[in-house]
Design a protein around this motif. Structure first.
Motif, PDB file in Angstrom:
ATOM      1  N   LEU A  81       0.853  -0.870   0.435  1.00  0.00           N
ATOM      2  CA  LEU A  81      -0.035  -0.052  -0.073  1.00  0.00           C
ATOM      3  C   LEU A  81       0.650   1.259  -0.334  1.00  0.00           C
ATOM      4  O   LEU A  81       0.431   2.178  -0.749  1.00  0.00           O
ATOM      5  CB  LEU A  81      -0.845   0.007   1.342  1.00  0.00           C
ATOM      6  CG  LEU A  81      -1.891  -0.957   0.753  1.00  0.00           C
ATOM      7  CD1 LEU A  81      -3.123  -0.731   2.432  1.00  0.00           C
ATOM      8  CD2 LEU A  81      -2.399  -1.422  -0.071  1.00  0.00           C
ATOM      9  N   ILE A  82       2.542   0.738   0.505  1.00  0.00           N
ATOM     10  CA  ILE A  82       3.070   2.531   0.501  1.00  0.00           C
ATOM     11  C   ILE A  82       4.566   1.136   0.131  1.00  0.00           C
ATOM     12  O   ILE A  82       5.183   1.105   0.712  1.00  0.00           O
ATOM     13  CB  ILE A  82       2.792   3.709   1.812  1.00  0.00           C
ATOM     14  CG1 ILE A  82       1.381   3.332   2.528  1.00  0.00           C
ATOM     15  CG2 ILE A  82       4.067   4.619   1.616  1.00  0.00           C
ATOM     16  CD1 ILE A  82       1.838   4.466   3.521  1.00  0.00           C
ATOM     17  N   ARG A  83       4.451   1.676  -0.749  1.00  0.00           N
ATOM     18  CA  ARG A  83       6.337   1.657  -0.832  1.00  0.00           C
ATOM     19  C   ARG A  83       7.505   2.888  -1.435  1.00  0.00           C
ATOM     20  O   ARG A  83       7.533   4.134  -1.383  1.00  0.00           O
ATOM     21  CB  ARG A  83       6.573   0.460  -2.353  1.00  0.00           C
ATOM     22  CG  ARG A  83       6.198   1.118  -3.599  1.00  0.00           C
ATOM     23  CD  ARG A  83       6.531   0.673  -5.696  1.00  0.00           C
ATOM     24  NE  ARG A  83       5.528  -0.589  -5.102  1.00  0.00           N
ATOM     25  CZ  ARG A  83       5.908  -1.911  -4.743  1.00  0.00           C
ATOM     26  NH1 ARG A  83       7.239  -1.891  -5.190  1.00  0.00           N
ATOM     27  NH2 ARG A  83       5.443  -3.483  -5.387  1.00  0.00           N
ATOM     28  N   LEU A  84       8.823   1.701  -1.169  1.00  0.00           N
ATOM     29  CA  LEU A  84      10.019   3.098  -1.231  1.00  0.00           C
ATOM     30  C   LEU A  84       9.899   4.036  -2.272  1.00  0.00           C
ATOM     31  O   LEU A  84       9.815   5.183  -2.372  1.00  0.00           O
ATOM     32  CB  LEU A  84      10.739   1.981  -0.691  1.00  0.00           C
ATOM     33  CG  LEU A  84      12.731   2.965  -0.939  1.00  0.00           C
ATOM     34  CD1 LEU A  84      12.691   3.708   0.514  1.00  0.00           C
ATOM     35  CD2 LEU A  84      13.988   2.049  -0.763  1.00  0.00           C
ATOM     36  N   SER A  85       9.829   3.662  -3.244  1.00  0.00           N
ATOM     37  CA  SER A  85       9.719   4.388  -4.706  1.00  0.00           C
ATOM     38  C   SER A  85       8.956   5.440  -4.506  1.00  0.00           C
ATOM     39  O   SER A  85       9.374   6.821  -5.695  1.00  0.00           O
ATOM     40  CB  SER A  85       9.975   3.625  -5.885  1.00  0.00           C
ATOM     41  OG  SER A  85       7.873   2.830  -5.556  1.00  0.00           O
TER      42      SER A  85
END
Length: 503
Positions: free
Chosen positions: A401-405
């Motif tokens: 749901l939230i990624r580093l990129s």
């Protein structure tokens, strides 16, 4: 409102391990919170129950990720006639009753489902301060912080779905920001006020989570996360004991959500600061995907060890993800679930070979191009969530749901100097197999924005984030159907409006 009146009396549900293992706390219609919240384990299980219900197909398990939000973002070559209604949803409100009636039930389930989980979080928060004594170590702060942060996260997604873009709608009524569990009507807040309350929740959550095991790099208590497991922990240095804190609304999930909220309201300095806080711990906490963990995806080898190396979702880069235990079932007939012929292929979300190639600008070396799709008949299906049955457990059943990129993309957009923005983009691109295709560091600001858009399109297919990006920037040139900014705003359900006395 209906959700508050019903949920105030509803039975709070929770799980022990899996998304579908729900248990009634009490057989009556009245929540006995004393029974559930008599131990820190009870609080942890109640919170786990919220994550589990978020996995539902009507919410993040499908509609708010790889189905409806990606349909309206214009990703797919739609095969199912009814789904085409989403292309003209706003227009259909007044012009086509059939299309409107097709879309309304999906929207009602989104609205009711998300608010149901907000109610469960409020039930937990209503009692936790009075029960501090039952918690060991710092678990009171950590569990309360998770609940507050997740409450803000869920409200923010509702805001992005059901309110206008902030620039034009900040002083208009938006959504109810519900902070108590009571059989009363919560008023509609102006978007500006809702965002301020949201940020207050997030700031409090950040302070409470300052000793998050994920932030400190220590082993979490059992009530805070399960430990990583699997026969082949081939990249042990990348699978620390706090790895599964990614399935919880951890400290960095709070900071990343703050970056999103600040960017939504146009506060670029604060958005940049939050994104940079996450980026600063990339090497130690969010290591980039290893190509060696991708090679098993397209291999025809049947060796068990080799098949374990299938990190299709780039798991170590996840800031916050859901553990969706029935993901293959949810994917079936929508995106690739590993079967040769899906049960209802007319539902499938397909890209033609030309569309796939255009999306990745003919860079066939791009990991996302190589490993994110599977051929299906003459087209391609999104396959980034599918895992072979032999795949390592630490790579399976993950829906980010939230990624580093995204933090790099936010930093690129908010950077004061376009050169710095290009550097942020290239840090992602170099870890997507494009290290030989660096961007021009002397490009203009307008060109940088174009490159950021390309990255959003490449990175987030199947994850529902592109549509929010289009909406925030009021970009309508991606689809011939998007002819009015109003098309970006879902209607609050009629029943909700009627029960709240707004009609």
């Amino acid at each position: 409102m209906k959700r508050i009146k019903i949920l105030g009396l509803a039975v709070l549900m929770f799980v022990l391990t899996a998304c579908d293992d729900w248990l009634d706390v009490n057989a009556s219609n009245q929540v006995d919170r004393n029974e559930l919240f008599k131990s820190e384990l009870g609080y942890a299980e109640a919170l786990t129950g919220v994550y589990a219900k978020m996995c539902d197909g009507s919410l993040y398990g499908r509609e708010l990720t790889f189905n409806i939000l990606d349909i309206v973002a214009g990703y797919y070559d739609i095969q199912m006639f009814e789904h085409m209604a989403w292309y003209t949803y706003e227009y259909a409100k007044s012009e086509n009753e059939w299309q409107r009636n097709y879309c309304k039930p999906y929207i009602e389930k989104m609205w009711n489902g998300v608010y149901a989980q907000i109610a469960n979080l409020n039930s937990l928060l209503a009692t936790i301060d009075g029960n501090k004594g039952i918690f060991s170590d710092d678990n009171y702060n950590l569990i309360k912080g998770e609940a507050l942060g997740l409450r803000a996260y869920l409200h923010f997604d509702l805001l992005r779905l059901f309110a206008e873009v902030y620039e034009t709608g900040k002083d208009k009524e938006s959504i109810p920001y519900v902070t108590t569990l009571a059989p009363t009507v919560t008023p509609l807040f102006t978007q500006k006020d809702a965002v301020e309350i949201m940020l207050e929740d997030l700031k409090n959550a950040k302070d409470l989570l300052k000793n998050d095991p994920m932030r400190l790099g220590v082993t979490p208590a059992a009530c805070l996360a399960s430990l990583p497991s699997g026969k082949y922990l081939s990249s042990a240095k990348n699978i620390p004991t706090w790895h599964n804190r990614r399935f919880r609304f951890n400290y960095y999930a709070v900071v990343a959500t703050m970056a999103r909220v600040y960017l939504w309201k146009g506060d670029e300095p604060n958005a940049l600061a939050c994104a940079q806080e996450v980026i600063a711990v990339q090497e130690s906490t969010f290591p980039w995907v290893q190509q060696s963990d991708l090679t098993g995806i397209t291999s025809t080898q049947t060796d068990e060890y080799y098949k374990h190396k299938q990190d299709r979702t780039f798991a170590t880069e996840h800031i916050f993800a859901l553990n969706v235990t029935d993901l293959e079932k949810l994917m079936d007939s929508y995106i690739y679930d590993g079967t040769v012929g899906m049960s209802q292929s007319y539902n499938s979300k397909e890209l033609t070979g030309d569309e796939r190639m255009k999306l990745y600008e003919s860079y066939t070396a791009d990991y996302r191009y190589q490993y994110g799709f599977a051929s299906y008949k003459s087209n391609f299906l999104v396959a980034k969530f599918y895992q072979h049955t032999l795949c390592g457990r630490y790579f399976q059943e993950r829906l980010p749901l939230i990624r580093l990129s995204e933090m790099y993309y936010i930093a690129a957009e908010c950077a004061l100097d376009p050169k710095d923005g290009v550097d942020y983009l290239d840090q992602v691109r170099s870890h997507r197999g494009l290290n030989s295709y660096s961007l021009d560091r002397n490009m203009s600001s307008s060109r940088l924005k174009e490159e950021i858009l390309k990255e959003y399109k490449k990175e987030f297919i199947g994850e529902g984030q592109l549509w929010y990006y289009y909406k925030r920037l009021q970009k309508m040139d991606f689809s011939s159907h998007m002819t009015d900014v109003k098309f970006f705003t879902f209607e609050i359900p009629d029943l909700e409006q009627a029960n709240a006395g707004r009609q």
